[in-house]
Design a protein around this motif. Structure first.
Motif, PDB file in Angstrom:
ATOM      1  N   LYS A   1       0.818  -1.212   0.000  1.00 48.61           N
ATOM      2  CA  LYS A   1       0.000   0.000   0.000  1.00 48.61           C
ATOM      3  C   LYS A   1       0.855   1.266   0.000  1.00 48.61           C
ATOM      4  O   LYS A   1       1.802   1.402   0.770  1.00 48.61           O
ATOM      5  N   ILE A   2       0.509   2.190  -0.884  1.00 43.81           N
ATOM      6  CA  ILE A   2       1.016   3.559  -0.839  1.00 43.81           C
ATOM      7  C   ILE A   2      -0.096   4.374  -0.193  1.00 43.81           C
ATOM      8  O   ILE A   2      -1.065   4.777  -0.835  1.00 43.81           O
TER       9      ILE A   2
ATOM     10  N   GLU B   1      -5.928   2.553  -9.452  1.00 40.68           N
ATOM     11  CA  GLU B   1      -4.763   3.125  -8.765  1.00 40.68           C
ATOM     12  C   GLU B   1      -3.775   2.043  -8.324  1.00 40.68           C
ATOM     13  O   GLU B   1      -3.087   2.163  -7.315  1.00 40.68           O
TER      14      GLU B   1
ATOM     15  N   TYR C   1       2.192  -2.283  -6.217  1.00 42.98           N
ATOM     16  CA  TYR C   1       1.743  -1.300  -5.233  1.00 42.98           C
ATOM     17  C   TYR C   1       0.286  -0.945  -5.500  1.00 42.98           C
ATOM     18  O   TYR C   1      -0.221  -1.110  -6.613  1.00 42.98           O
TER      19      TYR C   1
ATOM     20  N   THR D   1      -2.259   2.469  -4.554  1.00 44.17           N
ATOM     21  CA  THR D   1      -2.386   3.794  -3.953  1.00 44.17           C
ATOM     22  C   THR D   1      -3.743   3.924  -3.284  1.00 44.17           C
ATOM     23  O   THR D   1      -4.782   3.741  -3.920  1.00 44.17           O
TER      24      THR D   1
ATOM     25  N   ILE E   1      -3.775   7.881 -11.193  1.00 47.08           N
ATOM     26  CA  ILE E   1      -2.347   8.079 -10.960  1.00 47.08           C
ATOM     27  C   ILE E   1      -1.577   7.910 -12.266  1.00 47.08           C
ATOM     28  O   ILE E   1      -1.967   7.160 -13.161  1.00 47.08           O
TER      29      ILE E   1
ATOM     30  N   PHE F   1       4.372   7.488 -12.434  1.00 53.20           N
ATOM     31  CA  PHE F   1       4.915   6.764 -11.279  1.00 53.20           C
ATOM     32  C   PHE F   1       6.432   6.689 -11.377  1.00 53.20           C
ATOM     33  O   PHE F   1       6.990   6.388 -12.434  1.00 53.20           O
TER      34      PHE F   1
ATOM     35  N   TYR G   1       5.756   9.402  -1.228  1.00 51.60           N
ATOM     36  CA  TYR G   1       5.518   8.425  -0.165  1.00 51.60           C
ATOM     37  C   TYR G   1       6.792   7.624   0.069  1.00 51.60           C
ATOM     38  O   TYR G   1       7.398   7.093  -0.869  1.00 51.60           O
TER      39      TYR G   1
END
Length: 383
Positions: A38-39, A232, A246, A248, A281, A284, A308
């Motif tokens: 998780k971000i 995301e 990941y 977000t 998003i 990246f 992050y």
């Protein structure tokens, strides 16, 4: 478009969509633990800064362009092997090839319907010292040899392609297709081999593909990442497949999941008008443990930067308050681990360069008639 499905087929498609939706919604409620690390930006504060206050690695490359060469509307800058490739699919319909120092080398050839030509340079990908150019109008892919775009061969392409992306240190290529599989799904992600033969298709919801742009793909440390908008989720290419790396989490600001079903712009605008959502998003990037990404806030005209730290699990949302805001919050793309932006003559000033962080000595030497490539990456979260 597809033909009419039988009642049984339509029911099966509908049932599959319901199952997928419930699964993804459940993942969302559980923090999407199974969709990667998780971000967590759900509780991150938004701060306003000057770009100069952000710790970063930045480089300015002055392009050496012959008077006979005109750069039009550049959509992306790709760092590949020994080259920088600038893609203009709208005005000049060309790819411009430079070395890493900014020296002009060559450009793609004339347009046309002949066997060595193309009508629309919609997408491209490089493999070693070759380049594949996708012609959306003629539905074919031409292969050329770099650095002088010498024609090799042409092959038909049945898919409608939005983007082509090369996999670093590989002969494989990824395509994004907005062809319908059925009435509810697009072809989505298409996997090609080095001969541009289709290996596999990974279907995606229409909203995901309609909002996927070139800046949703990033090459970083010999890896290819896909920042999938609306879900995301950030995928990484491993073993000839994208796998979740990941996710977000924007918490209460997350866009409703129904957005992934939309194929029409009007329907999407109705959804985002319903709240102050953070969504889609893109750009990246990751340097050490620091993740950076851009995303939209409520409308498609407003963007923010998210930083992050994966190890410390701390994040911050950043808005900028000076003239470089539009450049920095909306880079063209991420290639070879750097965000890329392009400064055209008459569109920037010495103040622009100073606010981006150009050293004073370089400022005193710069010619404002030059076109400048700026590449940068973030190194830390501001204190």
């Amino acid at each position: 478009m597809v033909g009419i499905h039988s009642t049984k087929t339509r029911f099966i498609i509908f049932l599959n969509l319901v199952i997928i939706s419930i699964y993804l919604f459940g993942c969302n409620k559980a923090g999407r633990r199974d969709l990667g690390e998780k971000i967590n930006l759900s509780r991150s504060e938004t701060i306003k800064l000057n770009f100069l206050e952000l710790k970063k690695d930045i480089e300015f490359i002055t392009l050496s362009i012959p008077d006979s060469v005109y750069l039009g509307s550049i959509r992306s800058i790709n760092s590949s092997n020994d080259y920088l490739l600038l893609h203009d699919p709208e005005i000049a319909n060309k790819i411009y090839l430079f070395d890493k120092m900014g020296n002009y080398i060559s450009q793609s050839k004339k347009t046309g319907e002949g066997p060595k030509e193309y009508l629309s340079l919609y997408a491209y990908a490089t493999v070693m010292n070759s380049i594949f150019i996708y012609d959306r109008e003629l539905r074919r892919i031409n292969k050329y040899k770099l650095p002088h775009f010498n024609f090799e061969y042409s092959i038909p392409c049945d898919n409608y392609i939005q983007n082509l992306i090369q996999v670093p240190n590989s002969k494989n290529i990824i395509g994004v297709s907005d062809d319908f599989v059925n009435e509810e799904m697009y072809n989505g992600i298409v996997y090609f081999n080095q001969k541009m033969e289709e290996i596999e298709v990974e279907s995606k919801f229409p909203g995901i593909i309609e909002t996927t742009q070139f800046n949703n793909f990033s090459t970083i440390d010999d890896s290819l990442y896909y920042a999938e908008p609306l879900t995301e989720t950030v995928y990484v290419y491993r073993n000839k497949k994208f796998i979740p790396k990941y996710h977000t989490d924007f918490g209460a600001m997350s866009i409703p999941f129904e957005s992934v079903y939309t194929s029409e712009a009007e329907n999407f605008y109705e959804i985002i008008a319903g709240g102050d959502y953070y969504y889609a998003i893109h750009n990246f990037n990751i340097s050490n443990d620091l993740v950076s990404l851009n995303f939209f806030k409520k409308t498609i005209d407003e963007q923010l930067l998210g930083l992050y730290h994966l190890k410390d699990k701390k994040g911050v949302l950043i808005d900028l308050n000076e003239e470089v805001r539009d450049y920095v919050l909306n880079p063209m793309n991420v290639s070879d681990g750097y965000n890329y932006i392009l400064l055209f003559p008459d569109e920037y000033s010495l103040a622009t360069l100073k606010n981006l962080g150009m050293p004073d000595q370089r400022l005193n030497e710069i010619d404002l008639k030059n076109t400048i490539v700026v590449k940068f990456r973030y190194l830390d979260i501001p204190i």
